[in-house]
Design a protein around this motif. Structure first.
Motif, PDB file in Angstrom:
ATOM      1  N   ASP A  88       0.890  -1.123   0.100  1.00 57.57           N
ATOM      2  CA  ASP A  88       0.040  -0.058  -0.089  1.00 57.57           C
ATOM      3  C   ASP A  88       0.979   1.266   0.038  1.00 57.57           C
ATOM      4  O   ASP A  88       1.721   1.336   0.991  1.00 57.57           O
ATOM      5  CB  ASP A  88      -0.893  -0.080   1.234  1.00 57.57           C
ATOM      6  CG  ASP A  88      -1.684   0.912   1.434  1.00 57.57           C
ATOM      7  OD1 ASP A  88      -1.652   2.036   0.585  1.00 57.57           O
ATOM      8  OD2 ASP A  88      -2.637   0.973   2.278  1.00 57.57           O
ATOM      9  N   THR A  90       0.550   4.354   0.833  1.00 56.75           N
ATOM     10  CA  THR A  90       0.181   5.244   1.884  1.00 56.75           C
ATOM     11  C   THR A  90       0.977   4.690   3.144  1.00 56.75           C
ATOM     12  O   THR A  90       0.661   5.443   4.150  1.00 56.75           O
ATOM     13  CB  THR A  90      -1.317   5.461   2.054  1.00 56.75           C
ATOM     14  OG1 THR A  90      -1.843   4.362   2.687  1.00 56.75           O
ATOM     15  CG2 THR A  90      -2.181   5.733   0.722  1.00 56.75           C
ATOM     16  N   ARG A  91       1.252   3.513   3.419  1.00 59.82           N
ATOM     17  CA  ARG A  91       2.296   3.163   4.360  1.00 59.82           C
ATOM     18  C   ARG A  91       3.494   2.714   4.321  1.00 59.82           C
ATOM     19  O   ARG A  91       4.084   2.643   3.089  1.00 59.82           O
ATOM     20  CB  ARG A  91       1.212   1.708   4.780  1.00 59.82           C
ATOM     21  CG  ARG A  91      -0.231   1.944   4.956  1.00 59.82           C
ATOM     22  CD  ARG A  91      -1.040   0.838   5.416  1.00 59.82           C
ATOM     23  NE  ARG A  91      -0.399   0.536   6.973  1.00 59.82           N
ATOM     24  CZ  ARG A  91      -1.166  -0.668   7.361  1.00 59.82           C
ATOM     25  NH1 ARG A  91      -2.095  -1.451   6.806  1.00 59.82           N
ATOM     26  NH2 ARG A  91      -0.751  -1.072   8.702  1.00 59.82           N
ATOM     27  N   MET A 266      -5.398   2.569  -1.473  1.00 60.97           N
ATOM     28  CA  MET A 266      -5.265   4.022  -1.055  1.00 60.97           C
ATOM     29  C   MET A 266      -6.764   4.477  -0.623  1.00 60.97           C
ATOM     30  O   MET A 266      -6.825   5.358   0.259  1.00 60.97           O
ATOM     31  CB  MET A 266      -4.918   4.888  -2.340  1.00 60.97           C
ATOM     32  CG  MET A 266      -3.458   4.755  -2.789  1.00 60.97           C
ATOM     33  SD  MET A 266      -3.107   5.538  -4.294  1.00 60.97           S
ATOM     34  CE  MET A 266      -3.498   7.409  -3.772  1.00 60.97           C
TER      35      MET A 266
END
Length: 327
Positions: A88, A90-91, A266
């Motif tokens: 991911d 976003t991480r 996301m």
């Protein structure tokens, strides 16, 4: 292996060995002990664009490893499972000993593959699968011509295999070097053409134009695409050149699609678990011999130095298949 700023890859600070806390699990997370990762162009782009920070950004998407712990609401995986995934954006990423990742984008890896061979496939497979079946809407009964640009790269080499195994289209691949052409042919391409003469070569093998075109190389090519795609054809792009003008595609009503395999994670879309399902189906196809890994280089050095070497390989623009870094 973290980055504190977007340094050039030949700078030892581009990727550094760091110590961070074990990630805390969200309810749907699994904690994976990472055994192997691969490096993709998106890793290069993200690293180069990082702003200066006092805390390290851990890059990496593709990974294969073993589940060590599970969150309170995990139902599909358990401790001890050997898994693969693409993560991911976003991480914090997979370039670490331990990574927390949502179970809905993780599946059990192919039993027939080592961790190294498995780590090469998730991101490119998801991208290729979503392009073929979600963007183009292909099925086992689909026919016509699919043109795959950059066919010897990570996404292209998986897309060729999936298209030949699961659809009825003819696959036209682009390459320029002898080794790239040979690799695309080994992956199953029906025809390989020289991308340096894209317009002439494409119209030579498909005089009426192609039905579907996949591109990681869009800049400067829109006029050519308008010439070589049939009326009502489809194009899917994974790059984002600035100042993109699609108007030349309008006279033929050519459809333009974007593919970003991180969209589901996301935005935690309602169908986020589709990535787990397609990875599980891919594992089945690998185990029954339909699909093969695309690893061409393995670096047995799961450290900042090993990852810097892998980044250099991908950044060179001459990588065929995938480079993997193993513990």
């Amino acid at each position: 292996m973290g980055s504190f700023a977007g340094h050039p890859i030949d700078d030892d600070r581009a990727l550094e060995d760091v110590k961070v806390e074990v990630p805390q699990l969200r309810p749907h997370d699994v904690l994976v002990r990472v055994h192997a990762v691969s490096v993709n162009p998106v890793d290069i782009k993200r690293r180069a664009a990082l702003p200066a920070s006092e805390t390290p950004v851990i890059l990496g998407h593709d990974a294969a490893g073993v589940v060590e712990a599970v969150g309170s609401q995990v139902t599909s995986l358990r401790v001890g499972d050997e898994v693969w995934y693409a993560g991911d954006v976003t991480r914090q990423g997979s370039n670490a000993e331990l990574q927390a990742v949502d179970e809905r984008i993780v599946s059990r890896k192919p039993a027939s593959l080592s961790f190294a061979d498995a780590a090469a496939l998730p991101l490119t497979t998801i991208t290729a699968w979503e392009t073929l079946f979600d963007r183009f809407g292909l099925t086992k009964d689909s026919t016509g011509d699919l043109l795959v640009l950059g066919a010897a790269g990570g996404v292209g080499s998986v897309m060729i295999q999936l298209a030949k195994a699961l659809t009825g289209v003819r696959v036209i691949a682009t390459a320029s070097r002898d080794e790239s052409r040979e690799f695309a042919e080994r992956m199953g391409a029906d025809v390989v053409i020289d991308h340096r003469r894209l317009r002439d070569e494409a119209l030579r093998v498909a005089p009426g134009g192609v039905d579907y075109l996949f591109t990681p190389f869009t800049a400067g090519n829109i006029d050519t695409f308008a010439d070589i795609v049939r009326p009502f054809g489809h194009i899917t792009a994974i790059d984002e050149p600035p100042g993109l003008d699609l108007l030349p595609l309008k006279p033929k009503s050519i459809a333009w699609h974007w593919e970003l395999m991180f969209t589901r994670s996301m935005y935690e879309t309602p169908d986020m678990i589709e990535q787990q399902r397609l990875l599980a189906e891919t594992a089945r196809l690998v185990d029954d011999g339909t699909l093969r890994t695309t690893v061409t280089k393995t670096i047995a050095d799961f450290s900042a130095a090993g990852l810097r070497e892998a980044h250099r390989d991908v950044e060179s623009g001459r990588m065929i298949g995938k480079v993997v870094v193993t513990r």
